[in-house]
Write a protein that holds these residues in place. Structure first.
Motif, PDB file in Angstrom:
ATOM      1  N   PRO A 159       0.836  -0.936  -0.047  1.00  0.00           N
ATOM      2  CA  PRO A 159       0.066  -0.101   0.004  1.00  0.00           C
ATOM      3  C   PRO A 159       0.954   1.177   0.029  1.00  0.00           C
ATOM      4  O   PRO A 159       2.040   1.120   0.261  1.00  0.00           O
ATOM      5  N   GLU A 160       0.676   2.100  -0.382  1.00  0.00           N
ATOM      6  CA  GLU A 160       1.203   3.444  -0.625  1.00  0.00           C
ATOM      7  C   GLU A 160       1.395   4.035   0.887  1.00  0.00           C
ATOM      8  O   GLU A 160       2.436   4.668   0.882  1.00  0.00           O
ATOM      9  N   SER A 161       0.898   3.751   1.690  1.00  0.00           N
ATOM     10  CA  SER A 161       1.043   4.203   3.108  1.00  0.00           C
ATOM     11  C   SER A 161       2.633   3.933   3.646  1.00  0.00           C
ATOM     12  O   SER A 161       3.176   4.363   4.634  1.00  0.00           O
ATOM     13  N   GLN A 162       2.911   2.753   3.051  1.00  0.00           N
ATOM     14  CA  GLN A 162       4.044   2.132   3.309  1.00  0.00           C
ATOM     15  C   GLN A 162       5.382   2.459   2.570  1.00  0.00           C
ATOM     16  O   GLN A 162       6.485   2.041   2.580  1.00  0.00           O
ATOM     17  N   MET A 163       5.149   3.028   1.397  1.00  0.00           N
ATOM     18  CA  MET A 163       6.187   3.352   0.416  1.00  0.00           C
ATOM     19  C   MET A 163       7.341   4.254   0.734  1.00  0.00           C
ATOM     20  O   MET A 163       8.211   4.049   0.364  1.00  0.00           O
ATOM     21  N   ASN A 164       7.111   5.191   1.633  1.00  0.00           N
ATOM     22  CA  ASN A 164       8.205   6.049   2.036  1.00  0.00           C
ATOM     23  C   ASN A 164       9.280   5.188   3.123  1.00  0.00           C
ATOM     24  O   ASN A 164      10.384   5.212   3.144  1.00  0.00           O
ATOM     25  N   ALA A 165       8.563   4.459   3.911  1.00  0.00           N
ATOM     26  CA  ALA A 165       9.287   3.568   4.824  1.00  0.00           C
ATOM     27  C   ALA A 165       9.910   2.393   4.128  1.00  0.00           C
ATOM     28  O   ALA A 165      11.059   2.199   4.578  1.00  0.00           O
ATOM     29  N   ILE A 166       9.520   1.902   3.083  1.00  0.00           N
ATOM     30  CA  ILE A 166      10.255   0.687   2.376  1.00  0.00           C
ATOM     31  C   ILE A 166      11.504   1.274   1.870  1.00  0.00           C
ATOM     32  O   ILE A 166      12.405   0.470   1.613  1.00  0.00           O
TER      33      ILE A 166
END
Length: 269
Positions: free
Chosen positions: A162-169
């Motif tokens: 999900p995009e909500s995790q794309m900065n953290a990944i």
């Protein structure tokens, strides 16, 4: 195999080169089905030497491509989006591979609700050993998304998030090769300091990393269990682990990854 849609790359740097080479190596596209634009004439020539179509502007590339990959630095996105927005319609798929650049950021810059994919690849893609995270927009067709997914999955591992995790990944797979190289450099530097040949040390370190990764993947053991299996009571490894823990190396890695994510948030604003 991909359909007959044309893929265009704005930017011909390391990551674009890695993706293009993967597509060509796997026969997913022929060179003439790929277009590239870059301000650097030398980089463009390297693409032309592969038989790839090179164009003279961002807008020209956007107009003739069905899938547009934005392979430029985050700081250049506003300029590029402004350049191509007149050539983008609701049928074209836009792919962002820059840290912190969201699907919404791209759509706002284009002033269009186009189908989009946000991707965080890493540089081992150059060797066909990439680790890539992808997020799809709500309005992209399964066929179009599969084409974008295969651009990366054909050259390593790919995961959908999900995009909500794309900065953290980014801290997990995008920036993380640098942490590994830093660890490797420190190990080799120590070896050299005690008289071991640099090339010999580097070869052994690389093979150790490869074997350790395979153990993590295939042994069925957790990282904690694998650490315990190497760290015999009263032995040498446990002395090394004491120093690493006393110096709070695990916390430093955790904090470094958090800083990476924070910077991604800044870049996307």
């Amino acid at each position: 195999m991909m359909s007959n849609q044309r893929i265009g790359f704005i930017g011909a740097g390391n990551m674009a080169t890695a993706i293009v080479n993967g597509i060509l190596k796997n026969g997913a596209k022929q060179p003439e089905e790929i277009s590239v634009f870059d301000l650097d004439a030398e980089k463009l020539q390297l693409m032309a030497d592969k038989g790839i179509d090179t164009v003279s502007s961002c807008s020209e590339l956007a107009a003739k491509s069905d899938i547009i990959v934005l392979a430029v630095k985050p700081q250049n996105y506003d300029e590029v989006l402004a350049d191509i927005k007149g050539a983008v319609n609701d049928q074209k798929v836009v792919v962002t591979i820059a840290a912190g650049i969201s699907i919404d950021y791209v759509r706002r810059g284009l002033e269009r609700n186009c189908p989009a994919v946000r991707v965080m690849p890493n540089t081992p893609l150059l060797l066909g050993k990439g680790a890539t995270a992808l997020c799809r927009s709500e309005n992209i067709s399964d066929e179009d998304f599969e084409q974008v997914y295969n651009m990366f999955a054909l050259s390593g591992e790919a995961a959908i998030l999900p995009e909500s995790q794309m900065n953290a990944i980014i801290a997990v797979n995008g920036s993380s090769p640098a942490y590994v190289y830093l660890f490797a450099k420190s190990m080799v530097d120590y070896a050299v300091s005690v008289g071991i040949d640099r090339e010999t040390a580097l070869s052994l370190v690389c093979k150790t990393f490869e074997g350790s990764a395979e153990m993590l993947r295939s042994s069925g053991d957790s990282p904690e269990t694998l650490i315990q299996k190497v760290s015999s009571k009263g032995g040498t490894t446990i002395e090394a682990m004491k120093v690493l823990n006393d110096r709070e190396v695990p916390k430093a890695i955790f904090d470094a990854m958090a800083a990476c994510t924070a910077r991604a948030e800044e870049l996307g604003k």
